[in-house]
Design a protein around this motif. Structure first.
Motif, PDB file in Angstrom:
ATOM      1  N   TYR A   9      29.693  12.245 -53.029  1.00 28.60           N
ATOM      2  CA  TYR A   9      31.055  12.317 -53.553  1.00 28.60           C
ATOM      3  C   TYR A   9      31.023  11.919 -55.021  1.00 28.60           C
ATOM      4  N   GLY A  10      31.456  12.858 -55.880  1.00 28.20           N
ATOM      5  CA  GLY A  10      31.396  12.644 -57.313  1.00 28.20           C
ATOM      6  C   GLY A  10      32.719  12.155 -57.878  1.00 28.20           C
ATOM      7  N   PHE A  11      32.623  11.376 -58.954  1.00 29.01           N
ATOM      8  CA  PHE A  11      33.795  10.791 -59.603  1.00 29.01           C
ATOM      9  C   PHE A  11      33.646  10.875 -61.112  1.00 29.01           C
ATOM     10  N   GLY A  12      34.778  10.800 -61.814  1.00 33.25           N
ATOM     11  CA  GLY A  12      34.768  10.625 -63.255  1.00 33.25           C
ATOM     12  C   GLY A  12      34.799  11.912 -64.044  1.00 33.25           C
ATOM     13  N   ARG A  13      34.927  11.759 -65.340  1.00 34.89           N
ATOM     14  CA  ARG A  13      34.981  12.888 -66.253  1.00 34.89           C
ATOM     15  C   ARG A  13      34.316  12.499 -67.558  1.00 34.89           C
ATOM     16  N   GLY A  14      33.842  13.502 -68.299  1.00 32.35           N
ATOM     17  CA  GLY A  14      33.190  13.233 -69.572  1.00 32.35           C
ATOM     18  C   GLY A  14      31.690  13.089 -69.451  1.00 32.35           C
ATOM     19  N   ASN A  15      31.239  12.423 -68.382  1.00 32.85           N
ATOM     20  CA  ASN A  15      29.792  12.297 -68.145  1.00 32.85           C
ATOM     21  C   ASN A  15      29.425  12.652 -66.703  1.00 32.85           C
ATOM     22  N   TYR A  16      30.295  13.393 -66.030  1.00 32.54           N
ATOM     23  CA  TYR A  16      30.061  13.756 -64.636  1.00 32.54           C
ATOM     24  C   TYR A  16      28.812  14.628 -64.525  1.00 32.54           C
ATOM     25  N   GLN A  17      27.892  14.228 -63.657  1.00 32.33           N
ATOM     26  CA  GLN A  17      26.590  14.894 -63.534  1.00 32.33           C
ATOM     27  C   GLN A  17      26.565  15.780 -62.292  1.00 32.33           C
ATOM     28  N   ASP A  18      27.207  16.920 -62.416  1.00 32.47           N
ATOM     29  CA  ASP A  18      27.289  17.849 -61.294  1.00 32.47           C
ATOM     30  C   ASP A  18      25.915  18.371 -60.886  1.00 32.47           C
ATOM     31  N   TYR A  58      34.036  16.513 -54.921  1.00 30.01           N
ATOM     32  CA  TYR A  58      34.446  15.820 -56.140  1.00 30.01           C
ATOM     33  C   TYR A  58      35.819  15.229 -55.881  1.00 30.01           C
ATOM     34  N   VAL A  59      35.980  13.948 -56.203  1.00 26.40           N
ATOM     35  CA  VAL A  59      37.224  13.233 -55.932  1.00 26.40           C
ATOM     36  C   VAL A  59      37.909  12.966 -57.262  1.00 26.40           C
ATOM     37  N   ASP A  60      38.976  13.701 -57.535  1.00 30.65           N
ATOM     38  CA  ASP A  60      39.708  13.530 -58.782  1.00 30.65           C
ATOM     39  C   ASP A  60      40.994  12.750 -58.607  1.00 30.65           C
ATOM     40  N   SER A  61      41.336  12.438 -57.362  1.00 32.81           N
ATOM     41  CA  SER A  61      42.589  11.726 -57.102  1.00 32.81           C
ATOM     42  C   SER A  61      42.551  11.146 -55.693  1.00 32.81           C
ATOM     43  N   LEU A  62      43.478  10.243 -55.421  1.00 32.64           N
ATOM     44  CA  LEU A  62      43.582   9.687 -54.073  1.00 32.64           C
ATOM     45  C   LEU A  62      44.034  10.761 -53.088  1.00 32.64           C
ATOM     46  N   MET A  63      44.810  11.722 -53.562  1.00 25.74           N
ATOM     47  CA  MET A  63      45.222  12.830 -52.685  1.00 25.74           C
ATOM     48  C   MET A  63      44.018  13.630 -52.214  1.00 25.74           C
ATOM     49  N   GLU A  64      43.068  13.897 -53.132  1.00 20.19           N
ATOM     50  CA  GLU A  64      41.859  14.617 -52.739  1.00 20.19           C
ATOM     51  C   GLU A  64      41.032  13.776 -51.770  1.00 20.19           C
ATOM     52  N   ALA A  65      40.982  12.462 -51.994  1.00 23.71           N
ATOM     53  CA  ALA A  65      40.260  11.584 -51.076  1.00 23.71           C
ATOM     54  C   ALA A  65      40.867  11.654 -49.677  1.00 23.71           C
ATOM     55  N   ARG A  66      42.191  11.715 -49.600  1.00 20.65           N
ATOM     56  CA  ARG A  66      42.845  11.829 -48.285  1.00 20.65           C
ATOM     57  C   ARG A  66      42.448  13.119 -47.588  1.00 20.65           C
ATOM     58  N   LYS A  67      42.389  14.210 -48.340  1.00 20.32           N
ATOM     59  CA  LYS A  67      41.986  15.487 -47.738  1.00 20.32           C
ATOM     60  C   LYS A  67      40.565  15.401 -47.202  1.00 20.32           C
ATOM     61  N   LEU A  68      39.646  14.842 -48.004  1.00 18.17           N
ATOM     62  CA  LEU A  68      38.234  14.821 -47.638  1.00 18.17           C
ATOM     63  C   LEU A  68      37.940  13.838 -46.511  1.00 18.17           C
ATOM     64  N   LEU A  69      38.537  12.657 -46.563  1.00 18.77           N
ATOM     65  CA  LEU A  69      38.126  11.565 -45.681  1.00 18.77           C
ATOM     66  C   LEU A  69      39.157  11.218 -44.608  1.00 18.77           C
TER      67      LEU A  69
END
Length: 617
Positions: free
Chosen positions: A381-390, A406-417
């Motif tokens: 599960y990836g986080f962050g921006r600017g140095n995100y190492q996809d 990739y988790v860009d928000s708590l809403m996305e975390a709810r969907k995934l987990l």
């Protein structure tokens, strides 16, 4: 200086053998609100401060000192740990080989994205989005994947690829578009955008054959002379009673780069959502890493959720990133309590910015590939921006028998987990491959849309030693081909000296679909096959099923973002939004409505940018 692996493994063994609960034996720890007082009773100091974790008690024994840089003076004495358990041998400790290994294949070469050179100039016919603010430097890295070319059926009639149920690219692209920026071309993996959505495919009847197939063929909405072949696989959804126990190791990046709110703080909230789903038979251990790695929580049963939450809350960001050492320790801890009847999985939460020790994606790829043979999966599960190492995320997930998100928000975390909890954690099939053989009497050309980093050789399909993708409980897989039917103008001239076109025994068939998969833990693959024929065809885009129209809209969006040359000018942002709007159907979670808004945001940003260019700004 990094703590020696042997010393840390001894502590891990001590934790797992300790067995002395921190709370009184008559008290059930259970769950509840995290507070400094309750966490202190369980041996964790929570509160503000840098470092890997605050000094406390783990599994009944004193934890290692904080990993903050520099460590607070005077350093506490190192507690002598008891000898490791008999089953833990140094020979069993995984290590990452220091010797060079063959480089990653060309289709996953590293691409550095930075300010003024996010994308090759030829990728877009005209500017689309503004770049980052002046002076901003991005060091994000993505796999370099050139769009699949058009293939002539007479010369290459068979297409083979590994399935991909990852969704990282969709959430990552979404944050670029919402920020008014153009996504790097290699960040847009069209298949991950398409696979983000549920298509309501027919469901398989039993676990014995865990996939049901869906096929539809309709005219392409972006090319007058071509058609879209839509292939869907729907995975069997395990009933609650059939879901095996979980043996999880949370591997958490606590380096300094994880300090912003959209990184470690969001990762901790995300893991708390996963903890919510745990059952009494499930177990969780935790490893954290910054300048070095250490065990934070011994394997803990699903009834003791508060203890897990306190361990998470005690984590703080600071220091460099010894991700390779963290992986080695997480796998060692997973093997320490390996359960052949359970799902044994390492869950990595990181921005992927490994900068201490082994950080070469090629070496880590080989290490993770070796570990998957032990039956331990890896989810990233990836986080962050600017140095995100996809690039790192994809390397680890694709070779670790797991998924990347990739988790860009708590809403996305709810969907995934929460919403998709079973799809991400309970596998129903391993090494899933798709092969399509096109009939040269009916199809002149084809192009696989997406899956550039998942292509396989034709002979790989029958080779059970070749790794492929994992599918979780209830998950679906979607793939799209653009085909040129016989009689339409092909993209390239026929060869002057080519052999006569071979005849086909079943001339009404467009293609033949084959799917190979292994049941989890199995060594021998099984086969599903079906022809694709006239009954799968629809006369127009609007007459096609809702699922096909929606998949076409998402694929068009991804290709337009990438600047792929296959889309005619007449199929622009407005046409993509209109096709998506008409195919929204039931949308209880609002995901399709959000997508339509993303298309409109892309259109508005492109218009503003084009106006600025025309005005000389």
């Amino acid at each position: 200086m990094a703590r020696p692996i042997a010393q840390t493994l001894a502590l891990i063994s001590a934790f797992t053998l300790a067995g002395t609960p921190t709370a009184p034996a008559s008290r059930t720890i259970g769950d509840g609100q995290v507070s400094p007082e309750r966490c202190r009773e369980l041996g964790f100091e929570v509160g503000d401060g840098p470092g890997m974790y605050r000094r406390g008690v783990v599994g009944g024994r004193t934890a290692q000192p904080s990993m903050a840089m520099p460590p607070p003076p005077p350093p506490p004495p190192v507690m002598q740990a008891p000898p490791p358990a008999p089953q833990t041998r140094m020979a069993d400790i995984p290590s990452i080989p220091p010797l060079p290994v063959p480089p990653v294949q060309n289709r996953t070469e590293e691409v550095v994205v930075s300010g003024s050179r996010q994308m090759a100039p030829q990728a877009f016919a005209a500017p689309m989005f503004p770049g980052p603010p002046p002076g901003a430097v991005e060091t994000e890295r993505y796999p370099n994947a050139v769009s699949n070319p058009i293939k002539r059926v007479a010369e290459e009639p068979v297409s083979t690829f590994s399935i991909d149920v990852d969704t990282a690219a969709y959430a990552n692209v979404r944050r670029f578009v919402q920020d008014g920026q153009r996504p790097p071309r290699d960040a847009v993996r069209v298949e991950e955008l398409v696979n983000y959505f549920d298509y309501g495919y027919p469901r398989p009847a039993s676990r014995a054959e865990p996939f049901a197939t869906y096929v539809a063929v309709a005219p392409s909405p972006w090319s007058r002379d071509r058609q879209l072949m839509h292939i869907g696989l729907q995975g069997f959804e395990l009933p609650q009673a059939q879901r095996p126990p979980l043996n999880l190791v949370f591997l958490i990046d606590t380096s300094g780069s994880m300090s912003p709110q959209d990184r470690l703080p969001l990762a901790k909230k995300s893991l708390n959502l996963l903890i919510d789903q745990l059952r009494p038979q499930d177990r969780v251990a935790m490893v954290a890493y910054a300048g070095s790695a250490g065990a934070v929580l011994a394997p803990t049963g699903g009834r003791e959720k508060l203890k897990m939450r306190c361990a998470l809350e005690a984590l703080h960001a600071g220091g460099s990133t010894a991700g390779g050492q963290g992986l080695a320790l997480a796998y060692a801890l997973a093997r320490e309590r390996f359960d052949p009847t359970a799902v044994n999985r390492v869950i990595l939460m990181t921005d992927g910015d490994f900068n201490v020790g082994v950080a070469d994606p090629a070496k880590l790829k080989d290490f993770v590939a070796e570990q998957r043979k032990t039956g331990i999966y890896l989810s990233v599960y990836g986080f962050g921006r600017g140095n995100y190492q996809d690039l790192m995320m994809q390397t680890l997930a694709q070779n670790g028998n797991g998924t990347a998100a990739y988790v860009d928000s708590l809403m996305e975390a709810r969907k995934l987990l929460r919403t998709d909890f079973s799809r991400g954690l309970f596998p129903i099939a391993d090494d899933v491959k798709i092969q399509v053989e096109f009939n040269p009497a009916q199809v002149v050309e084809y192009r696989l849309i997406g899956y550039e980093t998942r292509l396989l050789n034709r002979e790989d399909f029958n080779n059970d030693r070749v790794d492929a993708g994992e599918v979780g409980s209830g998950a679906s897989v979607t793939a799209l081909y653009e085909i040129t039917p016989a009689g339409a103008a092909p993209s390239s001239d026929p060869l002057r000296y080519s052999a006569p076109r071979p005849s086909a025994s079943a001339t009404s068939e467009l293609a033949f679909l084959k799917v190979r998969y292994k049941l989890p833990g199995g060594a021998q693959s099984k086969l599903i096959a079906r022809p694709i024929g006239p009954r799968d065809r629809y006369p127009s885009v609007e007459a096609a099923p809702e699922a096909t129209r929606w998949a076409a809209a998402v694929a068009g969006y991804g290709q337009r973002l990438r600047g792929d040359p296959w889309l005619e000018d007449r199929f622009g942002w407005n046409e993509i939004a209109g096709l998506a709007q008409r195919a929204r159907g039931e949308d209880p979670m609002g995901e399709r409505a959000e997508f339509v808004q993303l298309v409109r945001a892309a259109s508005e940003a492109a218009s503003i940018n084009a106006a600025g260019v025309a005005g000389g700004h």
